[in-house]
Design a protein around this motif. Sequence first.
Motif, PDB file in Angstrom:
ATOM      1  N   ILE A 165       6.420  74.463  -2.263  1.00 56.65           N
ATOM      2  CA  ILE A 165       5.506  73.505  -1.624  1.00 56.65           C
ATOM      3  C   ILE A 165       5.980  73.210  -0.206  1.00 56.65           C
ATOM      4  O   ILE A 165       5.181  73.183   0.745  1.00 56.65           O
ATOM      5  N   HIS A 172       3.171  74.437   2.531  1.00 55.58           N
ATOM      6  CA  HIS A 172       2.088  73.461   2.713  1.00 55.58           C
ATOM      7  C   HIS A 172       1.536  73.416   4.131  1.00 55.58           C
ATOM      8  O   HIS A 172       0.344  73.241   4.354  1.00 55.58           O
ATOM      9  N   CYS A 222      -0.917  74.473  -3.019  1.00 55.68           N
ATOM     10  CA  CYS A 222       0.490  74.873  -2.903  1.00 55.68           C
ATOM     11  C   CYS A 222       1.049  75.323  -4.246  1.00 55.68           C
ATOM     12  O   CYS A 222       1.843  76.272  -4.307  1.00 55.68           O
TER      13      CYS A 222
END
Length: 369
Positions: free
Chosen positions: A291, A295, A324
């Motif tokens: 993530i 992102h 994500c």
Amino acid sequence: MEFSKSDMNVLKGIAILFMVILHLFCTKEVNGLYETFPTIDGVPFVYYLALFGDACVPIYCFASGYGLFLIYNSGKLSIKNNFNRIFRLLINFWIVLILFVLIGYIAGKGALYPGSTVKFIKNFFILSSSYNGAWWFLQTYVILVLLSPSLMKIVSKYHSIFLIICTGLIYLLSYVERIKNIVDLSDFPLLNSFMHAIVLVGTSLLPFIVGSLFAKERIYSKIYNLVNKLRFKNIICIFGILCLVLLHSFYQSMIIAPITAILFICFFSLLNKSVQIQMLLKYLSAHSTNIWLTHMFFYMNFFPSLVFYPRYPLLIFVWLIILCLISSYIINLINNPIIQLYNQKLATLKNRRINLNSATANAKDEFGV
């Protein structure tokens, strides 16, 4: 009652949520990307929530310092083990880099992704974060891990108050240099990059050392023993967190992020959390690296219209996390087999060394050496 590995995973789960909300909404210039209601004196309310998200990096640093000190105390913190730890992270990073450079190239952004060969090499070897601004912490984390055997030795040797004062001064000087750029080395690119790396390490060292001091002094156990018996413990902790958010809303400088982060860690850890909340945060923690690494590609570089399509901050936030997570599963399909193979190679080499040492010892015994 000390922090467990499970507690650290829960903290990393909340930290990645902080990072995403910080990067999405910590701006007063919305430019019609999403709905701003409610507002406070014309400023979106979500801005103040996002502002508190700057605790994300200090939380990661705290957790890393805490865990590495425990490993140091166990006698297992070594340059070799740290190299393996870093290399596994870099494998994950390289997979993300190559995948998104390919996406950028296919999307017709070849001038930026990969751009020049030098640009690609600098990003590949974490000498630059020009592909993705969120990658700056990767270099800093690697440096902290490489320095950790020496840093943990210092933490073990010197008084905690002295270390807090020293790292606090380093933090202040580094923060001022990061914001004001007093030492201008722009005419000397190599020196400028080196200085930039030092400054980023300097701004991350304080929560890293404080995390290790928590492990050394068993500070959380002492706080837990004082607070856990209080009748309204949960209310006190929630009130404490709200006060931290309010404080940061009035004093909006990032300079207080390590303080708000460390206090938040204590308040949040003391809270009684449902099993479902803990499971969710541990799940996010398991995907937190991906993530973190991906992102910004979604909301800024490649798919901003897709990310902001829901229009409402909460929906945008959840939607970006989902995007994500989908990418994380794809990345892990590549990463996990490579890491498994790497771990098998390490285990094989270790067994060979053990067998060789055993054979050498037996030979010495046989010949009376």
